[in-house]
Motif scaffolding. Sequence first.
Motif, PDB file in Angstrom:
ATOM      1  N   ASP A  69     -50.691  75.516  65.694  1.00 12.19           N
ATOM      2  CA  ASP A  69     -50.223  76.258  64.591  1.00 12.19           C
ATOM      3  C   ASP A  69     -48.782  76.365  64.861  1.00 12.19           C
ATOM      4  N   LEU A  70     -47.900  76.361  63.696  1.00 15.57           N
ATOM      5  CA  LEU A  70     -46.271  76.630  63.852  1.00 15.57           C
ATOM      6  C   LEU A  70     -46.081  77.605  62.873  1.00 15.57           C
ATOM      7  N   GLN A  71     -44.902  78.493  63.024  1.00 18.99           N
ATOM      8  CA  GLN A  71     -44.303  79.423  62.116  1.00 18.99           C
ATOM      9  C   GLN A  71     -42.986  79.401  62.218  1.00 18.99           C
ATOM     10  N   TRP A  72     -42.206  79.426  61.326  1.00 22.46           N
ATOM     11  CA  TRP A  72     -40.882  79.310  60.969  1.00 22.46           C
ATOM     12  C   TRP A  72     -40.270  80.985  61.202  1.00 22.46           C
ATOM     13  N   SER A  73     -39.178  80.929  61.942  1.00 22.27           N
ATOM     14  CA  SER A  73     -38.529  82.410  61.924  1.00 22.27           C
ATOM     15  C   SER A  73     -38.519  82.939  60.572  1.00 22.27           C
ATOM     16  N   PRO A  74     -38.744  84.288  60.349  1.00 22.36           N
ATOM     17  CA  PRO A  74     -38.515  84.562  58.930  1.00 22.36           C
ATOM     18  C   PRO A  74     -36.792  85.150  58.615  1.00 22.36           C
ATOM     19  N   THR A  75     -36.215  84.909  59.697  1.00 19.72           N
ATOM     20  CA  THR A  75     -34.711  85.581  59.514  1.00 19.72           C
ATOM     21  C   THR A  75     -33.830  84.306  60.025  1.00 19.72           C
ATOM     22  N   SER A  79     -57.379  80.834  77.289  1.00 20.36           N
ATOM     23  CA  SER A  79     -57.781  79.932  76.307  1.00 20.36           C
ATOM     24  C   SER A  79     -56.912  79.245  75.481  1.00 20.36           C
ATOM     25  N   ASP A  80     -57.301  78.229  74.452  1.00 13.67           N
ATOM     26  CA  ASP A  80     -56.630  77.728  73.453  1.00 13.67           C
ATOM     27  C   ASP A  80     -55.876  78.874  72.652  1.00 13.67           C
ATOM     28  N   VAL A  81     -54.783  78.530  72.133  1.00 17.00           N
ATOM     29  CA  VAL A  81     -54.233  79.652  71.455  1.00 17.00           C
ATOM     30  C   VAL A  81     -54.413  79.059  69.917  1.00 17.00           C
ATOM     31  N   ASN A  82     -55.187  79.340  69.046  1.00 16.22           N
ATOM     32  CA  ASN A  82     -55.587  78.786  67.755  1.00 16.22           C
ATOM     33  C   ASN A  82     -54.624  79.036  66.834  1.00 16.22           C
ATOM     34  N   VAL A  83     -54.078  80.123  66.457  1.00 19.86           N
ATOM     35  CA  VAL A  83     -53.121  80.730  65.430  1.00 19.86           C
ATOM     36  C   VAL A  83     -52.164  81.605  65.904  1.00 19.86           C
ATOM     37  N   ILE A  84     -50.944  81.619  65.106  1.00 17.89           N
ATOM     38  CA  ILE A  84     -49.977  82.613  65.259  1.00 17.89           C
ATOM     39  C   ILE A  84     -49.449  83.055  64.019  1.00 17.89           C
ATOM     40  N   SER A  85     -48.892  84.333  63.796  1.00 14.22           N
ATOM     41  CA  SER A  85     -48.349  84.774  62.746  1.00 14.22           C
ATOM     42  C   SER A  85     -47.088  85.433  63.105  1.00 14.22           C
ATOM     43  N   ILE A 107     -44.499  88.992  67.044  1.00 10.23           N
ATOM     44  CA  ILE A 107     -45.657  87.955  66.748  1.00 10.23           C
ATOM     45  C   ILE A 107     -46.897  87.958  67.193  1.00 10.23           C
ATOM     46  N   ALA A 108     -47.977  87.711  66.607  1.00  8.73           N
ATOM     47  CA  ALA A 108     -49.309  87.839  66.850  1.00  8.73           C
ATOM     48  C   ALA A 108     -49.952  86.577  67.100  1.00  8.73           C
TER      49      ALA A 108
END
Length: 493
Positions: free
Chosen positions: A294-300, A334-340, A349-350
């Motif tokens: 998973d990938l997440q851009w910074s909101p700021t 274990s595997d990190v499947n998702v982030i938010s 970040i979660a």
Amino acid sequence: MEFLMYFEFFRFRFSPLLLHSTIMARTLKRKKILKKSKVKSKGASSSNPQQNPAKVWQPGVDMINEGEELQFDRSAYDCLHAFNVGWPCLSFDIIRDEQGLVRTGFPHSLYCVAGTQAEDASSNSIGIVRLSNISGKKRNLVPMQSDDNESESDSDSSSDEEDEDSKPVMQLRMVAHQGCVNRIRSMMQEPHICATWGENGYVQVWDFRSHLNSLAASDPEVSTGACATIRQAPLHIFTGHKDEGYALDWSSITPGRLLSGDCKSCIHLWNPTSGGKWAIDKEPFKGHSASVEDLQWSPTEGDVFASCSVDGRVAIWDARVRNQPAVSVKAHNSDVNVISWNRLASCMIASGSDDGSLSIWDLRSFKEDSFVAHFQYHKQPITSIEWSPHEASTLAVSSSDDQLTIWDLSLERDAEEEAEFKAKLKQQADAPEDLPPQLLFVHQGQKSLKELHWHGQIPGMLLSTAHDGFNVFIPSNVEMTLPELTGSLSKLG
């Protein structure tokens, strides 16, 4: 014995109780989630609920015996509907529209895009959906202060049952896609522009402007259901990944900027160019030792993004530096499947793991074992996670254990309030002591949950996709507050 599972929550830092509930004052969060009723044996008689307290049924802990079934309580939801586009969809995204920044009045309507997982690769498609006439119970956007004498009448006026005969109307346009769609994302600034990750290893960008405009202009009473699949050329195809992938995210700061990550641990950056095309750097970002999930851009920050991987790490990157991340932390065993990445509290970040655990991280002190919260409620892999766009402390999580849970990190246990509330109940129930106070709501009924999203313009509304289709719902105990209005919406046409 009758088994009951009810969630009742106090909003103002009071703790949750799993109890058979009556509708209390407006300051109490409500309501019920599931009821499990057992077929009575011959000759059995009903028992006095005061003499025999109900037992709380816990998903993933208690079993369903022969002759028993789970039944949901509609009063737990302000609205709950189901729909499907034919084949199961692994991924979808909600399309921002021009119907209002903050919408609370029923009936609602929404737009979304979804990618199918058909048995035959040539049968896959992207569905562009308009769902209208979404009925439900009216609730005030911001709860009004009231005294005890007014609370009962206020509660009654805000909880009228929805029309049971009123069903959502779905309009659908289908665009052919070669192979299953692993992930699909709509650009925030230009919602008609969508990117897809395919099982064939290609990342493609599409323009669905004409389909969205057609849906907006058509009459739902006349044009419903599916139409013939259309063959449409994508705006751009990138074949530079060495394997298929799932990680995909548009920047909310820089329009058209896109990240894609694959199962070979490579991350590629897309920058928009003139003529509706993209320049993709051939040299990938390298820092993970396994699949980028998973990938997440910074909101700021326009040049900052986060990634997670099967290697168990969460990394923070500077988009101008490719050879290594700025920070990399062993986040799970274990595997990190998702982030938010929290858009309302940008330091948070979660992350969700294959072992079912959920962690909350503060980037101001981001290092191993420095999480600010860690939960192991789920018993199967976390498949999706997303912070609420309207409440900074609230997030939703889906898991392979067929549960979608909503968490409010601002909640804490208050024994005094619990005892007071418990004393007012007509029927008693023994609440498990090991449930986290932050657990706000449990949604079930879907098989093999894959992805969820909050609706950014309808406070409290969630959509989820699973093997057996989509659910759209608003829990009755999720706070509905005004978000900070900082920008305007792009037009569909």
